[in-house]
Motif scaffolding. Sequence first.
Motif, PDB file in Angstrom:
ATOM      1  N   ALA A 163      -9.140  30.803  12.892  1.00  0.00           N
ATOM      2  CA  ALA A 163      -9.625  29.878  11.863  1.00  0.00           C
ATOM      3  C   ALA A 163      -9.413  28.436  12.302  1.00  0.00           C
ATOM      4  N   VAL A 167     -12.638  25.858  12.936  1.00  0.00           N
ATOM      5  CA  VAL A 167     -12.561  25.292  11.592  1.00  0.00           C
ATOM      6  C   VAL A 167     -13.861  24.608  11.191  1.00  0.00           C
ATOM      7  N   GLU A 171     -15.135  25.666   7.502  1.00  0.00           N
ATOM      8  CA  GLU A 171     -14.738  24.852   6.361  1.00  0.00           C
ATOM      9  C   GLU A 171     -15.898  24.483   5.442  1.00  0.00           C
ATOM     10  N   VAL A 176      -9.767  26.529   4.807  1.00  0.00           N
ATOM     11  CA  VAL A 176      -8.994  26.878   5.998  1.00  0.00           C
ATOM     12  C   VAL A 176      -7.608  26.264   5.874  1.00  0.00           C
ATOM     13  N   ARG A 178      -4.479  25.446   7.975  1.00  0.00           N
ATOM     14  CA  ARG A 178      -4.198  25.313   9.395  1.00  0.00           C
ATOM     15  C   ARG A 178      -2.774  25.759   9.736  1.00  0.00           C
TER      16      ARG A 178
END
Length: 232
Positions: A163, A167, A171, A176, A178
């Motif tokens: 992810a 991203v 997104e 997402v 992090r």
Amino acid sequence: MITLAITSSTALVGVAIANVGNGGLLAERSILTDRRHAEEITPMLAAAVAEAGLSIADIERIVVDVGPGRYTGMRVGIATAKALAFALGVPVASITSLDLIARAARELTCHDGPIFAVVDARRDQVFAQEADEAGLVGEPLVLSPSELADRLPSHALLVGDGADRYVAQFETVATVRRNVGPSIAIGALLPAGYPSGPGRLVAPVYMREPDAAINIKTRHSAPPTKKPRGRR
């Protein structure tokens, strides 16, 4: 139950030791590394055992991350777990990297929708699996980031290094979070009733041929290059 947990299927290499049911987490060590899984895991294990005030002989169960993820990395962790289990005569419990990531996300967030654990599979692919409050849902998938984005339900949360890497593609259709990796502390704290067995039965979850095998096939299937003929 003194439990040692090991993860090395992603860039995160880690070990944790817990006294399950009596004392909780005793020690945890982890590091992010691209290629030094084998070099890092043994000194990390020794440091964790020392911090916990134990000896290797005190370990009663081993939990190991079996992937999917990096082929060399996961083999390092599994080989370490098997060797220790054989030497100590203790059982080994297998847990996937996707499960460890999903469990970490449930602890770190209050998200009330579906969670997708996503591991970078390289070659423009990811390993992914959905999870809800009860645990993993369905089977893990290996697919491109765009294919996963097309499958995501509304209000989905994505976590894991896959992810993070993609991203920008995720997104726009999902949230997402992090920097959520496999939680090795969660692995060490798995309840005593979590399934385990002989170390010899532990197997990696590959889900795809190793990159080395793919590279060999690609080279063999490519048309031969013609050498330029010299002038007469």
